[in-house]
Scaffold this active site. Sequence first.
Site, PDB file in Angstrom:
ATOM      1  N   ASN A 191     -37.737  11.144  15.512  1.00 17.81           N
ATOM      2  CA  ASN A 191     -37.791  12.422  16.229  1.00 17.81           C
ATOM      3  C   ASN A 191     -37.911  12.248  17.730  1.00 17.81           C
ATOM      4  OD1 ASN A 191     -38.457  15.410  16.544  1.00 17.81           O
ATOM      5  ND2 ASN A 191     -40.349  14.478  17.317  1.00 17.81           N
ATOM      6  N   ASP A 237     -38.255  14.186  23.235  1.00 15.18           N
ATOM      7  CA  ASP A 237     -37.681  14.711  21.998  1.00 15.18           C
ATOM      8  C   ASP A 237     -36.173  14.487  21.957  1.00 15.18           C
ATOM      9  OD1 ASP A 237     -38.587  16.405  19.601  1.00 15.18           O
ATOM     10  OD2 ASP A 237     -36.747  17.406  20.247  1.00 15.18           O
ATOM     11  N   ASP A 278     -40.652  10.398   9.401  1.00 17.35           N
ATOM     12  CA  ASP A 278     -41.821  10.905  10.107  1.00 17.35           C
ATOM     13  C   ASP A 278     -41.444  12.124  10.946  1.00 17.35           C
ATOM     14  OD1 ASP A 278     -44.647  10.432  11.208  1.00 17.35           O
ATOM     15  OD2 ASP A 278     -43.434  10.428  13.039  1.00 17.35           O
ATOM     16  N   HIS A 332     -39.955  18.479  12.954  1.00 25.86           N
ATOM     17  CA  HIS A 332     -39.558  18.673  14.350  1.00 25.86           C
ATOM     18  C   HIS A 332     -38.087  18.339  14.591  1.00 25.86           C
ATOM     19  CE1 HIS A 332     -43.709  19.489  15.360  1.00 25.86           C
ATOM     20  NE2 HIS A 332     -44.036  18.484  14.560  1.00 25.86           N
ATOM     21  N   GLU A 368     -41.639  14.197   6.052  1.00 29.24           N
ATOM     22  CA  GLU A 368     -42.927  14.770   6.439  1.00 29.24           C
ATOM     23  C   GLU A 368     -42.695  16.149   7.048  1.00 29.24           C
ATOM     24  OE1 GLU A 368     -46.817  13.844   9.248  1.00 29.24           O
ATOM     25  OE2 GLU A 368     -44.804  13.330   9.935  1.00 29.24           O
TER      26      GLU A 368
END
Length: 478
Positions: free
Chosen positions: A122, A175, A204, A208, A230
Site C-alpha cells: 500500500n 501512498d 497488508d 487502503h 487485511e
Amino acid sequence: MQQRSRVLGGTLAGIVAAAAATVAPWPSQATPPGQKTVTATLFERKYVDVAKACTDQLGPAGYGYVEVSPASEHIQGGQWWTSYQPVSYKIAGRLGDRDAFASMVSACHAAGVKVIADAVVNHMAAGSGRHHAQYTKYNYPGFYQDQTFHGCRKSISDYTNRDDVQTCELVDLADLGTGSDYVRTTIAGYLGLRSLGVDGFRIDAAKHISATDLAAVKGKMKDPGFWVQEVIYGAGEAVRPDEYTGIGDVDEFRYGTHLKSAFQSGNIAQLKSVADGKLWQRQARTFVDNWDTERNGSTLTYKDGAAYTLANVFMLASPYGSPNVYSGYEWTDKDAAAGGSTGWTDDAAKREITGMVGFRNAVGSAELTNWWDNGGRPLAFARSDKGFVALNNGDAALTQTFATSLPAGTYCDVVHAASSCDGDTVTVGDTEAQVDAAKSVALHVGATGQSACRQAVALHVPGQSAGSPRSSAKRVEQ
C-alpha cells in the site's frame, strides 16, 4: 507424581435435554485450498527459525500453512513495525536475505507446510534501509518516483470518506497510486516471490487499496496463489470487508473481538452465534489475536492464559472460517521488536493447540451438531460423527452429560495427548462426565486406541446400548 480424579467425557443425552441449547449447524468452509486449512503465523521469526519450526513442529502437527512477516527491505529501527515500512522490494529485511527465504520455503514444503508471505504494497516509507541506503519520501530509485504516488499528501482523517481512506496516507506513509498500470505491474513483480515457491500472500493494509486496484494487480500475475487480505471492519466506515471477497479471503477481525467478549463476560454460550453478522464462512480467516490486536486490547492475548488457550481450542473445533493460530513473543513495550532467541510464546506448538490442529484436519467439513450450553461458562458440541469437544471456562469443575455422536470406541483426548495418545483416553459408553476448570476435552475419529495410555472413561453415543466399562478416571499428572 500426584493422582487426582478427572472424568473426561459425557453420557446420556436425555439427561441434559432440558438444559441444552441448540443451534442450526454452521456450514464449513473450504479455503485455503487443500485438506489442511490451519495456518500458523510466526510473527517476526527469522526465516532460518521458521524453517526449523516447519520441520520440527508445524509439519508433524498437521498445519497446512505458515505465515511469515514481511521480507522486503525496510527502514532501520528497533520497533517491530519497521518491518511494515518498506523502502524497496529487495528481500533484505531483518528476518533474512533471499537465500534464507528460499531455504525456508524449501524446508517448509519438505515438511508438508505451504508458505504465506505478508506483503506490504500500500505504501512506502522514508529513511535509511537495512543496507544503509537513504530513501526520501516519494523517491525510491529503481521502483517509484513522485508521480507514482497519490496526490493526497496528508494523513487519513475521515474513515467515512472512501477517497480519504484509499488515496491519503496511512500514518504519513507515501501512498502508492495503485490505479496506475506501472504501479500495478511493479507490485505484481514483487509478488513474484511466487518464483521462490511462496504459495500465497497476506495483503497488508488492503483496506487502503481499492478492491478494483487489488484485483487488477492479481490479474497481472500468471498464478497468484492463495490471497488473504487485511480489511478491518469499522461501523459506519466507507470501506467494508465484503468488498474484497471476490479477490481472496479476508481476515475477520470481528471474530477475535467476539471471542474476547465471550470469554471475559462469563458467557461463552454466546459463541453459538459467532458466525452471525460476519463474512461468509468460506471467505473468512479467523484468529484469536494478531500482532496489532494483542497490542491495542481488542482481543485476548497470551497474557490471558487459560482463556486464550480455550479460545484457540474453540476456533479450531468450530467450522466457521479458516483458522490462523498466532505465535508472537512476550512484550512489555508495545513497540519493541523481538529480543532474540528467547521470549517466544510458541502457542502454535503447544500441546493443546497441535492436538486441535489434528482435530480440525480429521473432522474436515463435518457439520456442527449437538450444541450444548447452560447459558454460562461451559459449552460442548459435536462435528457430526467425526469429533466432539467440551470447554469449561469456569473456575470449578463441570459435571455434566453430553451427546457426542461418535461411533463406539476408545478415543484419545487430543488436548492432553496431541501425539501417540500418551495422556488420556476416553471410551464411548456409559458414565457421567467431568471437565476440569479452565480446561477442555476433544475427541476425533482420527485419534483412537490406547497406545501408551493409562486411563479410560466412558461417554454415551445416542441410540447405542450402554455397555462400556465404568471408570473413576484417575489420571497420573506428569
